[in-house]
Every structure is written in C-alpha cells, then in structure tokens.
Design a protein around this motif. Structure first.
Motif, PDB file in Angstrom:
ATOM      1  N   SER A 107       0.847  -1.207   0.000  1.00  0.00           N
ATOM      2  CA  SER A 107       0.000   0.000   0.000  1.00  0.00           C
ATOM      3  C   SER A 107       0.879   1.254   0.000  1.00  0.00           C
ATOM      4  O   SER A 107       0.543   2.254  -0.642  1.00  0.00           O
ATOM      5  CB  SER A 107      -0.935   0.002   1.214  1.00  0.00           C
ATOM      6  OG  SER A 107      -0.185  -0.027   2.406  1.00  0.00           O
ATOM      7  N   PHE A 108       2.013   1.210   0.684  1.00  0.00           N
ATOM      8  CA  PHE A 108       2.911   2.366   0.706  1.00  0.00           C
ATOM      9  C   PHE A 108       3.522   2.596  -0.677  1.00  0.00           C
ATOM     10  O   PHE A 108       3.541   3.713  -1.198  1.00  0.00           O
ATOM     11  CB  PHE A 108       4.023   2.152   1.747  1.00  0.00           C
ATOM     12  CG  PHE A 108       5.016   3.294   1.801  1.00  0.00           C
ATOM     13  CD1 PHE A 108       4.642   4.520   2.323  1.00  0.00           C
ATOM     14  CD2 PHE A 108       6.306   3.136   1.292  1.00  0.00           C
ATOM     15  CE1 PHE A 108       5.545   5.583   2.346  1.00  0.00           C
ATOM     16  CE2 PHE A 108       7.206   4.195   1.319  1.00  0.00           C
ATOM     17  CZ  PHE A 108       6.821   5.419   1.843  1.00  0.00           C
ATOM     18  N   LYS A 109       3.971   1.508  -1.287  1.00  0.00           N
ATOM     19  CA  LYS A 109       4.572   1.642  -2.630  1.00  0.00           C
ATOM     20  C   LYS A 109       3.551   2.201  -3.617  1.00  0.00           C
ATOM     21  O   LYS A 109       3.873   3.046  -4.454  1.00  0.00           O
ATOM     22  CB  LYS A 109       5.097   0.281  -3.111  1.00  0.00           C
ATOM     23  CG  LYS A 109       6.346  -0.144  -2.347  1.00  0.00           C
ATOM     24  CD  LYS A 109       7.133  -1.207  -3.070  1.00  0.00           C
ATOM     25  CE  LYS A 109       6.368  -2.500  -3.182  1.00  0.00           C
ATOM     26  NZ  LYS A 109       7.156  -3.620  -3.632  1.00  0.00           N
ATOM     27  N   ILE A 139       6.445  12.656   0.695  1.00  0.00           N
ATOM     28  CA  ILE A 139       5.720  11.534   1.294  1.00  0.00           C
ATOM     29  C   ILE A 139       5.832  11.682   2.798  1.00  0.00           C
ATOM     30  O   ILE A 139       6.943  11.653   3.339  1.00  0.00           O
ATOM     31  CB  ILE A 139       6.358  10.191   0.860  1.00  0.00           C
ATOM     32  CG1 ILE A 139       6.430  10.084  -0.664  1.00  0.00           C
ATOM     33  CG2 ILE A 139       5.607   9.006   1.470  1.00  0.00           C
ATOM     34  CD1 ILE A 139       5.098  10.070  -1.357  1.00  0.00           C
ATOM     35  N   ASN A 140       4.704  11.856   3.472  1.00  0.00           N
ATOM     36  CA  ASN A 140       4.816  12.074   4.922  1.00  0.00           C
ATOM     37  C   ASN A 140       5.084  10.768   5.670  1.00  0.00           C
ATOM     38  O   ASN A 140       4.728   9.682   5.217  1.00  0.00           O
ATOM     39  CB  ASN A 140       3.616  12.858   5.479  1.00  0.00           C
ATOM     40  CG  ASN A 140       2.303  12.105   5.387  1.00  0.00           C
ATOM     41  OD1 ASN A 140       2.137  11.076   6.039  1.00  0.00           O
ATOM     42  ND2 ASN A 140       1.379  12.609   4.573  1.00  0.00           N
ATOM     43  N   ALA A 141       5.713  10.909   6.849  1.00  0.00           N
ATOM     44  CA  ALA A 141       6.117   9.734   7.623  1.00  0.00           C
ATOM     45  C   ALA A 141       4.898   8.956   8.124  1.00  0.00           C
ATOM     46  O   ALA A 141       4.973   7.754   8.366  1.00  0.00           O
ATOM     47  CB  ALA A 141       7.003  10.149   8.794  1.00  0.00           C
ATOM     48  N   GLY A 142       3.775   9.668   8.266  1.00  0.00           N
ATOM     49  CA  GLY A 142       2.546   8.995   8.708  1.00  0.00           C
ATOM     50  C   GLY A 142       2.099   7.938   7.714  1.00  0.00           C
ATOM     51  O   GLY A 142       1.539   6.908   8.084  1.00  0.00           O
ATOM     52  N   LEU A 144       4.195   6.264   5.813  1.00  0.00           N
ATOM     53  CA  LEU A 144       5.146   5.153   5.950  1.00  0.00           C
ATOM     54  C   LEU A 144       4.788   4.278   7.156  1.00  0.00           C
ATOM     55  O   LEU A 144       4.843   3.049   7.092  1.00  0.00           O
ATOM     56  CB  LEU A 144       6.569   5.710   6.103  1.00  0.00           C
ATOM     57  CG  LEU A 144       7.679   4.681   6.232  1.00  0.00           C
ATOM     58  CD1 LEU A 144       7.861   3.904   4.933  1.00  0.00           C
ATOM     59  CD2 LEU A 144       9.003   5.354   6.625  1.00  0.00           C
ATOM     60  N   THR A 145       4.404   4.923   8.252  1.00  0.00           N
ATOM     61  CA  THR A 145       4.157   4.164   9.489  1.00  0.00           C
ATOM     62  C   THR A 145       2.670   3.828   9.678  1.00  0.00           C
ATOM     63  O   THR A 145       2.268   3.399  10.757  1.00  0.00           O
ATOM     64  CB  THR A 145       4.645   4.958  10.723  1.00  0.00           C
ATOM     65  OG1 THR A 145       4.011   6.241  10.714  1.00  0.00           O
ATOM     66  CG2 THR A 145       6.143   5.135  10.708  1.00  0.00           C
ATOM     67  N   TYR A 146       1.904   4.019   8.622  1.00  0.00           N
ATOM     68  CA  TYR A 146       0.467   3.689   8.656  1.00  0.00           C
ATOM     69  C   TYR A 146       0.218   2.273   9.208  1.00  0.00           C
ATOM     70  O   TYR A 146      -0.646   2.078  10.073  1.00  0.00           O
ATOM     71  CB  TYR A 146      -0.055   3.847   7.229  1.00  0.00           C
ATOM     72  CG  TYR A 146      -1.515   3.628   6.993  1.00  0.00           C
ATOM     73  CD1 TYR A 146      -2.368   4.703   6.751  1.00  0.00           C
ATOM     74  CD2 TYR A 146      -2.059   2.348   6.969  1.00  0.00           C
ATOM     75  CE1 TYR A 146      -3.720   4.500   6.507  1.00  0.00           C
ATOM     76  CE2 TYR A 146      -3.402   2.141   6.732  1.00  0.00           C
ATOM     77  CZ  TYR A 146      -4.223   3.218   6.500  1.00  0.00           C
ATOM     78  OH  TYR A 146      -5.562   3.026   6.265  1.00  0.00           O
TER      79      TYR A 146
END
Ligand code: TYM
Length: 349
Positions: A107-109, A139-142, A144-146
C-alpha cells in the motif's frame, strides 16, 4: 470470549467494498464476540483533509455504521482519536518497526507511485515500480508508518480476530509480526497474534465496475451505501462490457467476471446460474445482466440508506454512542497499555 477489532478510515462514504469486505461481517459477529469497531480518523490524516471537513467525515462513517446495523449496546463503537492510548502504543511499536519493511509494504509503494504520477502529470503505469526519483513529491512519515498505527489499533485491545478485506491482509500480517517481536523482545506474552476473520472463507476483494480491479475510494469507482437508486443504476449500467461471447463456453474476460463477482454478493443463486448459462451458450444480454445487478444491489443498500440521514442528524444519539464507546474502549486500551509499559520497563517514582 474472543476479542474482535476492526476499523474503517473516515474518508467519504462507505462503498460496497467496505460493506461486503468488512462491515457486513462486523454486524454479523457483534453479538458473538467482544467487538471493538472504530472510525479511523487518525489514519485519514495522511491525506490532510481540510479541518472544516474532518469532523463531518467521522460523523458520516459513524452514521453509516449504525445504519448498517452496528448496535452500540452489542459492540464497542468509538472514534480512534478518542482513545489516546492507541497513539502511545503506536510510539512504542514504532521502535520495533523497520524502515525497510515499511517501505516494502504494497500500500505504501502504491501511494508513493500515485504521488509521483500526480506530481509529474502522468499515469501511474508510467512510473516505474523501482523509480527512485523523489523530486517534487513529499511523502509524509505517517504514510510510511500507517501499518504501525493499524497494528496499534489491533493490539491495544489484544485482539484475536480482525475482519478485513483482502487489501488489508499485508497490514494484518505486519500486526502479527509486531506482536511477536514485542513479546520476544520483552519476554512477556503481552499480545496475542491477531488472525483474519471471514467465517473460514478467504478474504474477499470487491471489484470495481470499470475493469480496474478493486472497488475503492481512491480508485473513484465506488458504489456507495449512500447512493440512491438512480445513481446506483447509472453506475452499474456504465460498467465496462463488450459485444458478448462469440463461441460457446468462451473464457470470461475479467471485467465480465467482475459483474458476476458482484452478483454473487447480492443476487439469488438461481438468477446467477441463468446468466452464467446464457453466457455459456452466447445468448447473454449484458443490458439485462446489469439491470438485474443494479436492482439486486438496491435491494441490499436502500434499506440502509433510508436510515443514514436521520442518524447523521441526531446529535444527542451520536454524542451518547461515542461517549459510551470511548469510555469502554479506553478502559480496555488502558489495561493493555499498562501491561505493555510494564513489559518495556516504565515505572512510577
Ligand atoms: P479502509 O478504510 O480502506 O477500508 C475499510 C475496510 O473495507 C475493506 N475494503 C474492501 N474489501 C473488499 N473489497 C474492496 N474493494 C474493499 N475496499 C475496502 C478493507 O479491507 C477494510 O477492511 N487501514 C484500514 C483501516 C484500519 C483498520 C485498523 C482495519 C485502521 N486500523 C485496524 C482493521 C484493524 C483501511 O484503510 O481500511
């Protein structure tokens, strides 16, 4: 009694993917298990909704949850941000999540690719999967860490089961990984490993009707619980088809299979069999198939739709539901957080 946790992001109305992939199961099992269902408003912040719209989106999902049959007397129904313990566990779990594994999350990719495509004004398929050029995209870190926040939602209630659609399976697997990693690192069985729940069936993917695969909000191909009969019919009649099979027993193209997949969710088996037989002997008329599908979707969604506005406008009821839900969810969350803090080594002076 086993514990169930699941949530839906507050971004627009619920569509048939949310309903058949998740919400329908939430309703079915609310009496059987200790269920925690929530509106994932923190997760919706990754896309920076306007503050003026933020609360209304939460209210929309809450009203649609209730209209679809979630009963606050049978399950714990709450807003994610009303339970700050979730955010504290998220901090602890972030220390156990590796940047590399988060970057490899599908999902991040996909989100990164979409952001790049938008920044460059090209189609997503024009951005190579291994594209390394981040110029012009933030791309916010949120984002990435979702999956860490999602793991926190699940683990904070020490969930055993998580009813979700197929698209969330990788995130759920990651929640299992973090539960294991935490238990291994701190030598305590704080978290059970949560499992997917779909009545013993494989998790489902509700397709879109535009040939694009999944039905989704960001795909822009949703049929919503809030759509009226005319809108639903229009959307279904627009579904991608062709001039029909030319030879008996031809293989079915994906976009036709998608119509049958939706039919399997809403139509009577005898009706589906008739259309399948008509496909096999080349007598099928896609117009009739779509009319039937639209009517059967409406039969399902219109009774839910009828209830949404009244609930949405009932301030007192929604206040009561969310207060009661937050209280129950916080009690459960605080108990888990105390265990996790103790395991990590926090002590009061
Ligand atoms: P979200 O808001 O994208 O989707 C909510 C639920 O709907 C399911 N779903 C589908 N199922 C089948 N076919 C589809 N086309 C389809 N589209 C959506 C999703 O699988 C999901 O079950 N990260 C989650 C929200 C979340 C969550 C959690 C879920 C946050 N924390 C903890 C479970 C447990 C999400 O974005 O779902």
């Amino acid at each position: 009694m086993k514990t169930v946790v699941s949530g839906i992001r507050s971004t627009g109305h619920l569509h048939l993917g949310n309903y058949f992939g998740a919400l329908r199961n939430f309703v079915k099992i609310q009496e059987q298990f200790n269920c925690f269902y929530f509106i994932a408003d923190l997760h919706s912040l990754t896309t920076h909704p306007h503050p003026d719209d933020f609360h209304a989106s939460v209210r929309t999902i809450l009203a649609e949850y209730l209209a679809a049959g979630l009963d606050p007397e049978k399950c714990t129904l709450f807003v994610q941000s009303d339970v700050p313990e979730v955010s504290e566990l998220y901090v602890l779990l972030n220390m156990l999540a590796y940047k590399g594994e988060l970057e490899r999350t599908t999902s991040f990719k996909d989100k990164v690719r979409l952001a790049k495509a938008q920044a460059r004004g090209v189609a997503v398929s024009d951005v190579a999967e291994n594209d390394q050029n981040d110029e012009g995209v933030n791309i916010n870190a949120g984002l990435l860490t979702y999956p860490v926040l999602m793991a926190s939602d699940i683990l904070i209630h020490r969930a055993n089961y998580v009813p979700v659609g197929k698209d969330q399976m990788q995130h759920l697997e990651f929640a299992r990984t973090l539960a294991r990693r935490f238990n291994n690192m701190y030598g305590e069985e704080v978290f059970p490993e949560p499992e997917a729940f779909n009545f013993g069936q494989a998790p489902i993917k509700v397709p879109g009707l535009d040939g694009s695969g999944k039905m989704g909000k960001s795909e822009g191909n949703g049929i919503y619980l809030y759509d009226d009969e005319k809108t639903i019919t229009k959307k279904v009649m627009r579904a991608l088809t062709d001039s029909g099979p030319k030879e008996p027993n031809s293989p079915m193209p994906d976009y036709i299979q998608n119509l049958f997949t939706l039919m399997a969710l809403v139509s009577e088996p005898v009706v589906i069999d008739q259309f399948k037989a008509a496909y096999a002997d080349c007598s099928i008329r896609y117009g009739d198939l779509k009319k039937q599908l639209a009517a059967d979707i409406c039969k399902f969604t219109l009774p839910i739709r009828e209830r949404i506005d009244d609930i949405y406008n009932n301030d007192e009821f929604l206040r009561k539901v969310t207060r009661q839900g937050a209280e129950k969810a916080r009690e459960s969350a605080a108990a888990t957080l105390a265990l996790a803090r103790k395991a990590v080594g926090f002590k009061t002076f």
